[in-house]
Design a protein around this motif. Structure first.
Motif, short mmCIF file in Angstrom:
data_model
loop_
_atom_site.label_atom_id
_atom_site.label_comp_id
_atom_site.label_asym_id
_atom_site.label_seq_id
_atom_site.Cartn_x
_atom_site.Cartn_y
_atom_site.Cartn_z
N VAL A 190 0.86 -1.19 0.00
CA VAL A 190 0.00 0.00 0.00
C VAL A 190 0.90 1.23 0.00
CG1 VAL A 190 -1.70 1.33 1.31
CG2 VAL A 190 -1.91 -1.16 1.14
N VAL A 191 0.67 2.11 -0.98
CA VAL A 191 1.50 3.30 -1.18
C VAL A 191 0.66 4.55 -0.94
CG1 VAL A 191 2.80 4.63 -2.89
CG2 VAL A 191 3.00 2.13 -2.84
N GLY A 192 1.20 5.49 -0.18
CA GLY A 192 0.57 6.78 0.04
C GLY A 192 1.54 7.90 -0.27
N GLU A 193 1.06 9.12 -0.18
CA GLU A 193 1.95 10.26 -0.42
C GLU A 193 3.07 10.28 0.61
OE1 GLU A 193 -0.16 13.95 -0.88
OE2 GLU A 193 -1.67 13.06 -2.18
N LEU A 194 2.73 10.01 1.86
CA LEU A 194 3.73 9.85 2.91
C LEU A 194 3.15 8.94 3.97
CD1 LEU A 194 3.98 13.06 5.14
CD2 LEU A 194 2.02 12.52 3.73
N LEU A 195 4.02 8.41 4.83
CA LEU A 195 3.56 7.53 5.89
C LEU A 195 3.24 8.35 7.14
CD1 LEU A 195 6.02 4.49 5.62
CD2 LEU A 195 3.71 4.73 4.67
N PHE A 196 2.09 8.05 7.75
CA PHE A 196 1.65 8.78 8.93
C PHE A 196 2.03 8.02 10.19
CE2 PHE A 196 -1.18 9.71 5.41
CZ PHE A 196 -1.02 11.08 5.33
N ASP A 197 2.42 8.78 11.21
CA ASP A 197 2.76 8.16 12.48
C ASP A 197 2.30 9.05 13.63
OD1 ASP A 197 4.72 10.18 12.89
OD2 ASP A 197 6.21 9.01 11.81
N SER A 198 2.62 8.64 14.85
CA SER A 198 2.13 9.34 16.04
C SER A 198 2.73 10.73 16.20
CB SER A 198 2.43 8.50 17.28
OG SER A 198 3.83 8.28 17.41
N THR A 199 3.80 11.03 15.46
CA THR A 199 4.43 12.35 15.58
C THR A 199 3.84 13.38 14.62
OG1 THR A 199 6.15 11.92 13.90
CG2 THR A 199 6.58 11.16 16.15
N MET A 200 2.91 12.95 13.75
CA MET A 200 2.46 13.81 12.67
C MET A 200 1.76 15.07 13.16
SD MET A 200 2.71 13.91 9.44
CE MET A 200 3.07 12.21 9.06
N THR A 201 0.90 14.94 14.18
CA THR A 201 0.16 16.11 14.65
C THR A 201 1.12 17.16 15.19
OG1 THR A 201 -1.78 14.80 15.19
CG2 THR A 201 -1.58 16.91 16.28
N MET A 202 2.09 16.75 15.98
CA MET A 202 3.04 17.71 16.53
C MET A 202 3.88 18.35 15.43
SD MET A 202 4.03 19.39 19.07
CE MET A 202 3.11 18.50 20.33
N LYS A 203 4.29 17.56 14.45
CA LYS A 203 5.05 18.11 13.32
C LYS A 203 4.22 19.14 12.56
CE LYS A 203 8.00 14.10 12.27
NZ LYS A 203 8.26 13.03 11.27
N MET A 204 2.93 18.82 12.38
CA MET A 204 2.06 19.73 11.65
C MET A 204 1.87 21.03 12.41
SD MET A 204 0.63 19.57 8.76
CE MET A 204 0.46 21.24 8.18
#
Length: 296
Positions: A74-88
């Motif tokens: 399964v391919v996406g634009e990027l891989l999401f993880d638990s750090t994504m919200t803080m990075k955003m």
């Protein structure tokens, strides 16, 4: 309010597109495609996502989910993880300025009034947030107002990856968080973002109708009309290349090897599929047979 992770999915390309798309030959009207031939032992599948629709909608697409289940990668634009919200959150905070400094007093008040009307939130809460994120917040709130999703609904891109992990599939992100943020944020000055925000705020009726129409055209798989709607967003040729075309070309360096390894399910923003520089055309130019597939 929905989490900032939810807002991020809007940014990854249903809200941002390019006038150059409409100048290219249109591909067939579909957001779901089968990719075969050119050395592939089994077909792979390309699905154009709409980042404001979620798992409830995707689960109703029987053909899409059948092909997802049969794919090994399964391919996406990027891989999401638990750090994504803080990075955003970190990426959306402005340095050395604020919204009330970027916008005139009148424009700040107009934006604040509409945000309050839609969500009940005070714009001052987001005074350090860049204008693009405020635009995404408003658009996401409009989506929820006209197309309310269940409380447990998940953005479709995230849902595919969570299911892939549960089912033991290989997962691949086509770009890193920093690469995507550089394309979608950092190429635009704060002033440029503020101008785009006010284009939205000063045309509230159009913004409302755009949300309604975008949902309808996506459900219909009407890529032509989605392209046509997005031509209202005026970007320079350079901005267009960074937002769309360069990313598509970079992704094409990775996709052939992944598809040759095993059947692959590719889920990226729907407007990455369109036009002569879109993924459908690029895959065909690379020698693959790419044909639309019914979603139901």
């Amino acid at each position: 309010m929905r989490s900032y992770t939810r807002l991020f999915f809007w940014l990854t390309l249903c809200g941002l597109s390019s006038p150059a798309l409409s100048q290219s030959p249109a591909v067939e009207n579909a957001v779901f495609w089968e990719i075969s031939a050119n050395g592939l032992s089994k077909p792979s599948y390309l699905f154009g996502t709409f980042h404001l629709k979620g798992s409830t909608y995707v689960d109703s697409l029987t053909q899409v989910m059948d092909k997802f289940k049969s794919s090994g990668t399964v391919v996406g634009e990027l891989l999401f993880d638990s750090t994504m919200t803080m990075k955003m959150m970190t990426a959306s905070i402005m340095k050395d300025t604020t919204l009330d400094m970027l916008l005139s007093r009148e424009h700040f008040q107009q934006t604040a009034s509409w945000l309050k009307e839609l969500s009940g939130y005070d714009l001052k809460m987001f005074n350090k947030m860049n204008p693009m994120m405020v635009e995404i917040l408003i658009t996401s709130t409009l989506q929820q107002k006209y197309f309310p999703a269940p409380a447990n609904d998940r953005p479709m891109d995230l849902y595919f990856q969570q299911r892939a992990k549960t089912e033991g599939k290989k997962m691949v992100g086509l770009e890193s968080f920093d690469e995507q943020i550089n394309a979608l944020y950092h190429q635009f000055s704060y002033k440029r973002q503020a101008d785009m925000l006010m284009d939205l705020v000063l045309e509230k009726d159009r913004a409302k109708s755009d949300v309604v129409n975008m949902n309808r055209y996506y459900r219909e798989g009407n890529l032509t009309e989605l392209e046509s709607m997005m031509t209202r967003q005026v970007f320079s040729e350079k901005e267009t290349d960074v937002l769309v075309n360069d990313r598509n070309r970079n992704w094409m360096k990775q996709l052939p090897g992944l598809m040759k390894e095993q059947p692959t399910f590719i889920a990226v923003g729907a407007l990455h599929l369109a036009g002569e520089k879109g993924l459908v055309a690029l895959l065909r130019k690379a020698g693959y047979v790419v044909k639309p597939v019914r979603m139901l």
